[in-house]
Design a protein around this motif. Structure first.
Motif, PDB file in Angstrom:
ATOM      1  N   VAL A  69      42.540  23.116 -30.273  1.00 59.14           N
ATOM      2  CA  VAL A  69      42.486  21.901 -31.399  1.00 59.14           C
ATOM      3  C   VAL A  69      42.669  21.945 -32.964  1.00 59.14           C
ATOM      4  O   VAL A  69      41.446  22.677 -33.048  1.00 59.14           O
ATOM      5  CB  VAL A  69      42.292  20.649 -30.248  1.00 59.14           C
ATOM      6  CG1 VAL A  69      42.524  19.174 -31.454  1.00 59.14           C
ATOM      7  CG2 VAL A  69      42.835  20.721 -29.281  1.00 59.14           C
ATOM      8  N   PRO A  70      43.201  21.177 -33.621  1.00 64.76           N
ATOM      9  CA  PRO A  70      42.723  21.778 -34.892  1.00 64.76           C
ATOM     10  C   PRO A  70      40.903  20.604 -35.086  1.00 64.76           C
ATOM     11  O   PRO A  70      41.171  19.867 -34.346  1.00 64.76           O
ATOM     12  CB  PRO A  70      44.478  20.646 -36.310  1.00 64.76           C
ATOM     13  CG  PRO A  70      44.687  21.156 -35.134  1.00 64.76           C
ATOM     14  CD  PRO A  70      44.207  21.169 -33.872  1.00 64.76           C
ATOM     15  N   ARG A  71      40.736  21.252 -35.903  1.00 66.62           N
ATOM     16  CA  ARG A  71      39.247  20.441 -36.045  1.00 66.62           C
ATOM     17  C   ARG A  71      39.390  18.570 -36.493  1.00 66.62           C
ATOM     18  O   ARG A  71      38.296  18.044 -35.672  1.00 66.62           O
ATOM     19  CB  ARG A  71      38.504  21.434 -36.963  1.00 66.62           C
ATOM     20  CG  ARG A  71      38.194  22.474 -37.107  1.00 66.62           C
ATOM     21  CD  ARG A  71      36.817  22.596 -36.266  1.00 66.62           C
ATOM     22  NE  ARG A  71      36.646  24.512 -35.557  1.00 66.62           N
ATOM     23  CZ  ARG A  71      36.965  24.955 -35.054  1.00 66.62           C
ATOM     24  NH1 ARG A  71      37.689  24.445 -34.625  1.00 66.62           N
ATOM     25  NH2 ARG A  71      36.439  26.540 -34.913  1.00 66.62           N
ATOM     26  N   LYS A  72      40.373  18.387 -37.512  1.00 66.56           N
ATOM     27  CA  LYS A  72      40.387  16.728 -37.578  1.00 66.56           C
ATOM     28  C   LYS A  72      40.169  16.947 -36.312  1.00 66.56           C
ATOM     29  O   LYS A  72      40.143  15.483 -35.801  1.00 66.56           O
ATOM     30  CB  LYS A  72      40.828  17.066 -39.413  1.00 66.56           C
ATOM     31  CG  LYS A  72      41.056  15.569 -39.636  1.00 66.56           C
ATOM     32  CD  LYS A  72      41.811  15.463 -40.400  1.00 66.56           C
ATOM     33  CE  LYS A  72      41.337  14.074 -41.524  1.00 66.56           C
ATOM     34  NZ  LYS A  72      42.018  13.678 -42.669  1.00 66.56           N
ATOM     35  N   THR A  73      41.276  16.723 -35.821  1.00 69.16           N
ATOM     36  CA  THR A  73      42.311  16.161 -34.842  1.00 69.16           C
ATOM     37  C   THR A  73      40.885  16.202 -33.663  1.00 69.16           C
ATOM     38  O   THR A  73      41.046  15.357 -33.718  1.00 69.16           O
ATOM     39  CB  THR A  73      43.380  16.553 -34.328  1.00 69.16           C
ATOM     40  OG1 THR A  73      44.618  17.396 -35.106  1.00 69.16           O
ATOM     41  CG2 THR A  73      44.120  16.533 -32.668  1.00 69.16           C
ATOM     42  N   LEU A  74      39.965  16.922 -33.177  1.00 64.84           N
ATOM     43  CA  LEU A  74      39.630  16.367 -32.623  1.00 64.84           C
ATOM     44  C   LEU A  74      38.445  15.857 -32.757  1.00 64.84           C
ATOM     45  O   LEU A  74      38.129  15.236 -32.059  1.00 64.84           O
ATOM     46  CB  LEU A  74      39.001  18.114 -32.112  1.00 64.84           C
ATOM     47  CG  LEU A  74      37.911  18.358 -31.404  1.00 64.84           C
ATOM     48  CD1 LEU A  74      38.412  17.682 -29.550  1.00 64.84           C
ATOM     49  CD2 LEU A  74      37.458  19.872 -31.035  1.00 64.84           C
ATOM     50  N   LEU A  75      37.544  15.640 -34.050  1.00 65.03           N
ATOM     51  CA  LEU A  75      36.842  15.004 -34.674  1.00 65.03           C
ATOM     52  C   LEU A  75      37.445  13.752 -34.027  1.00 65.03           C
ATOM     53  O   LEU A  75      36.457  13.260 -34.241  1.00 65.03           O
ATOM     54  CB  LEU A  75      36.273  15.356 -36.363  1.00 65.03           C
ATOM     55  CG  LEU A  75      35.260  14.666 -36.430  1.00 65.03           C
ATOM     56  CD1 LEU A  75      33.351  14.203 -35.582  1.00 65.03           C
ATOM     57  CD2 LEU A  75      35.616  15.100 -38.070  1.00 65.03           C
ATOM     58  N   ALA A 120      30.277  20.742 -40.442  1.00 62.82           N
ATOM     59  CA  ALA A 120      30.011  20.774 -41.637  1.00 62.82           C
ATOM     60  C   ALA A 120      29.080  22.085 -42.925  1.00 62.82           C
ATOM     61  O   ALA A 120      29.243  21.970 -44.199  1.00 62.82           O
ATOM     62  CB  ALA A 120      28.160  20.204 -41.207  1.00 62.82           C
ATOM     63  N   THR A 121      29.607  22.844 -41.959  1.00 63.91           N
ATOM     64  CA  THR A 121      29.138  24.535 -42.406  1.00 63.91           C
ATOM     65  C   THR A 121      30.288  24.434 -43.458  1.00 63.91           C
ATOM     66  O   THR A 121      30.143  25.935 -44.386  1.00 63.91           O
ATOM     67  CB  THR A 121      28.572  25.221 -41.909  1.00 63.91           C
ATOM     68  OG1 THR A 121      29.819  25.759 -40.757  1.00 63.91           O
ATOM     69  CG2 THR A 121      27.254  25.327 -41.456  1.00 63.91           C
ATOM     70  N   SER A 122      31.745  23.906 -42.905  1.00 66.23           N
ATOM     71  CA  SER A 122      32.667  24.608 -43.780  1.00 66.23           C
ATOM     72  C   SER A 122      33.231  23.749 -44.931  1.00 66.23           C
ATOM     73  O   SER A 122      34.301  23.895 -45.548  1.00 66.23           O
ATOM     74  CB  SER A 122      34.504  24.373 -42.981  1.00 66.23           C
ATOM     75  OG  SER A 122      33.943  24.278 -41.142  1.00 66.23           O
ATOM     76  N   VAL A 123      32.486  22.346 -45.266  1.00 63.88           N
ATOM     77  CA  VAL A 123      33.010  21.582 -46.475  1.00 63.88           C
ATOM     78  C   VAL A 123      31.485  21.771 -47.510  1.00 63.88           C
ATOM     79  O   VAL A 123      32.000  20.674 -49.017  1.00 63.88           O
ATOM     80  CB  VAL A 123      32.519  20.133 -46.088  1.00 63.88           C
ATOM     81  CG1 VAL A 123      33.831  19.883 -44.686  1.00 63.88           C
ATOM     82  CG2 VAL A 123      31.513  19.495 -45.394  1.00 63.88           C
ATOM     83  N   VAL A 124      30.761  22.857 -47.142  1.00 64.27           N
ATOM     84  CA  VAL A 124      29.861  23.150 -48.390  1.00 64.27           C
ATOM     85  C   VAL A 124      29.763  25.131 -48.700  1.00 64.27           C
ATOM     86  O   VAL A 124      30.268  25.401 -47.797  1.00 64.27           O
ATOM     87  CB  VAL A 124      28.529  22.846 -48.044  1.00 64.27           C
ATOM     88  CG1 VAL A 124      28.603  21.198 -47.566  1.00 64.27           C
ATOM     89  CG2 VAL A 124      28.065  23.621 -47.256  1.00 64.27           C
ATOM     90  N   VAL A 182      37.493  13.931 -43.757  1.00 61.55           N
ATOM     91  CA  VAL A 182      36.946  15.399 -43.506  1.00 61.55           C
ATOM     92  C   VAL A 182      38.706  16.168 -43.662  1.00 61.55           C
ATOM     93  O   VAL A 182      39.794  16.009 -44.221  1.00 61.55           O
ATOM     94  CB  VAL A 182      37.106  15.431 -42.099  1.00 61.55           C
ATOM     95  CG1 VAL A 182      37.052  16.075 -41.217  1.00 61.55           C
ATOM     96  CG2 VAL A 182      35.630  14.867 -41.660  1.00 61.55           C
ATOM     97  N   PRO A 183      38.702  17.427 -44.523  1.00 63.68           N
ATOM     98  CA  PRO A 183      39.873  17.783 -44.427  1.00 63.68           C
ATOM     99  C   PRO A 183      40.660  18.655 -43.036  1.00 63.68           C
ATOM    100  O   PRO A 183      40.040  18.860 -41.996  1.00 63.68           O
ATOM    101  CB  PRO A 183      39.272  19.425 -46.049  1.00 63.68           C
ATOM    102  CG  PRO A 183      38.031  18.986 -45.848  1.00 63.68           C
ATOM    103  CD  PRO A 183      37.865  18.116 -44.519  1.00 63.68           C
ATOM    104  N   ARG A 184      41.976  19.079 -43.623  1.00 65.89           N
ATOM    105  CA  ARG A 184      42.939  19.422 -42.659  1.00 65.89           C
ATOM    106  C   ARG A 184      42.931  20.007 -42.388  1.00 65.89           C
ATOM    107  O   ARG A 184      42.892  21.205 -41.329  1.00 65.89           O
ATOM    108  CB  ARG A 184      44.284  18.441 -42.680  1.00 65.89           C
ATOM    109  CG  ARG A 184      44.326  17.288 -42.483  1.00 65.89           C
ATOM    110  CD  ARG A 184      45.785  16.705 -42.616  1.00 65.89           C
ATOM    111  NE  ARG A 184      46.330  15.044 -42.751  1.00 65.89           N
ATOM    112  CZ  ARG A 184      46.032  14.511 -41.677  1.00 65.89           C
ATOM    113  NH1 ARG A 184      46.026  15.493 -40.470  1.00 65.89           N
ATOM    114  NH2 ARG A 184      46.817  13.013 -41.106  1.00 65.89           N
ATOM    115  N   ASN A 185      42.946  21.064 -43.499  1.00 67.86           N
ATOM    116  CA  ASN A 185      42.617  22.769 -43.275  1.00 67.86           C
ATOM    117  C   ASN A 185      41.443  23.798 -42.998  1.00 67.86           C
ATOM    118  O   ASN A 185      41.529  24.150 -44.078  1.00 67.86           O
ATOM    119  CB  ASN A 185      43.668  22.859 -44.285  1.00 67.86           C
ATOM    120  CG  ASN A 185      42.817  22.662 -46.091  1.00 67.86           C
ATOM    121  OD1 ASN A 185      42.161  21.826 -45.627  1.00 67.86           O
ATOM    122  ND2 ASN A 185      43.525  23.228 -47.394  1.00 67.86           N
TER     123      ASN A 185
END
Length: 404
Positions: A69-75, A120-124, A182-185
């Motif tokens: 499941v895509p990260r944003k959708t799951l969150l 969290a680690t993906s956006v920094v 939260v970014p989609r990609n």
């Protein structure tokens, strides 16, 4: 990413705050719930245990099952489940419905912190990974001492159902923040097969990290669970004064959590964790002797806040590093299992603390908690030694990351 803290990270932190509040606020509401639903206090206490069980199951199992499941959708889905779980608690006609609500929110809790650490680690930038996790977990730690007292106050004055309604409102805000920021990609690793997932539990080095987590938090909560009674019965603070002390403690926790993340970024996880566990054990031991003095206990509580949760980012970064080495196709699952270990430690520590208070006495909880944390320190030192034997130097890695 915006300058300063990314808005996506702030949305995660708010979600962590809401989830942390709903996990621990139940402790302050147990007598009220037991009286209202006409169940015994031990039966009401099951609401704490079953929530922890939901977290322990939800973190590894659901993290694995939702790997595609895509990260944003799951969150967003997790925050929806969390919000619905609290609404079910608000509307619960009886004890059984409330149990269902607690298990439901516990399941969401487990996956949230597993997947949230990765987001969290993906956006920094890479060198800020531990600090990003620290900021997210600040929501959880601050909830322990601000959201929980406020939720308890609401429950005592407006009824326990009102507390769950208020927390569901926080869930809605976190859900909207996740949708907006939260970014989609986001990058996503390939989902693990079930054999790879089970393989995580067959890796001694990963099991060692989980034991470090469980012992570290078991020792902390063996004593922290009974901090308020210590402050009232031993130090002599009034109930209102204790609330003020715990609020200051919460501020110290927030700073300590961020400090722990920066330390892990700078030195690498093992050197940082050794320092934090050593300081934590020392502070818990000191509490045994300072609890009788008003000013000394205040200083000790401030120091405890600074180190009690400073190990969260280092532990999460380290378990991912070990998973990449020993179970590279199951890093999400490995991260989820560490969340389960965190909650198992809390549950066992609080239970052991209860036995200590009942059979030995209240003031034996701090030094026994310190002893358990020493076990976490010893395992951390051993893990670092094994890393060096395998040619892995996290200290050098941390220095290189800081230099870049």
């Amino acid at each position: 990413m915006t300058r300063g803290i990314p808005l996506a990270l702030l949305a995660l932190t708010l979600g962590a705050f809401a989830i942390g509040t709903t996990e621990f606020v139940i402790v302050g509401l147990l007598p009220t719930i037991a009286a209202d639903l006409q169940v015994s206090l031990p039966s009401a206490g099951l609401l704490v245990s079953l929530y922890a069980l939901g977290v322990a199951i939800g973190a590894p199992v659901l993290t694995a099952l939702t790997g595609r499941v895509p990260r944003k959708t799951l969150l967003v889905a997790l925050m929806l489940v969390f919000t619905l779980g609290n609404l079910v608690a608000f509307l619960a006609p009886g004890y059984n419905a409330l149990i269902v609500a607690r298990i439901l929110t516990g399941l969401a809790h487990g996956v949230f912190f597993s997947i949230g650490s990765i987001i969290a680690t993906s956006v920094v930038p890479k060198e800020k990974a531990a600090s990003a996790i620290a900021i997210m977990f600040t929501g959880l730690t601050v909830a322990l001492v601000t959201g929980v007292p406020l939720g308890t106050f609401i429950g005592q004055h407006l009824g326990w159902r009102a507390t769950f309604l208020a927390v569901s409102g926080l869930g809605v805000v976190a859900l909207l923040g996740s949708l907006a920021f939260v970014p989609r990609n986001l990058a996503q690793s390939a989902p693990a097969t079930f054999r790879q997932q089970l393989g995580v539990l067959a890796q001694p080095r990963l099991l060692m990290v989980y034991a470090m987590t469980a012992l570290g938090y078991g020792g902390t909560f063996l004593s922290f669970t009974y901090l308020a009674p210590i402050l009232q019965e031993v130090t002599g603070f009034s109930a209102n004064a204790v609330s003020g002390v715990l609020l200051v403690y919460g501020i110290s926790v927030a700073f300590g959590n961020v400090w722990g993340g920066r330390l892990a970024d700078r030195l690498g996880p093992i050197p940082a964790l050794k320092r934090i566990f050593a300081l934590l054990a020392l502070v818990l031991l000191v509490l045994t002797f300072t609890a009788h003095n008003t000013w000394l206990v205040l200083l000790t509580v401030l120091a405890l806040g600074a180190v009690a949760f400073g190990n969260v980012p280092g532990l999460q970064v380290y378990v991912v590093k070990q998973a990449q080495r020993h179970a590279p196709q199951a890093t999400d699952v490995a991260s989820g299992l560490n969340i389960a270990a965190f909650n198992i430690g809390i549950a066992l520590g609080a239970s052991l603390g209860g036995l200590v208070v009942e059979h030995i006495g209240l003031m034996h909880t701090p030094w026994l908690g310190a002893l358990v944390v020493v076990g976490a320190f010893a395992l951390t030192a051993l893990s670092g030694r094994l890393d060096r034997r395998d040619g892995i130097d996290d200290r050098a890695e941390g220095i290189r990351m800081a230099a870049h």
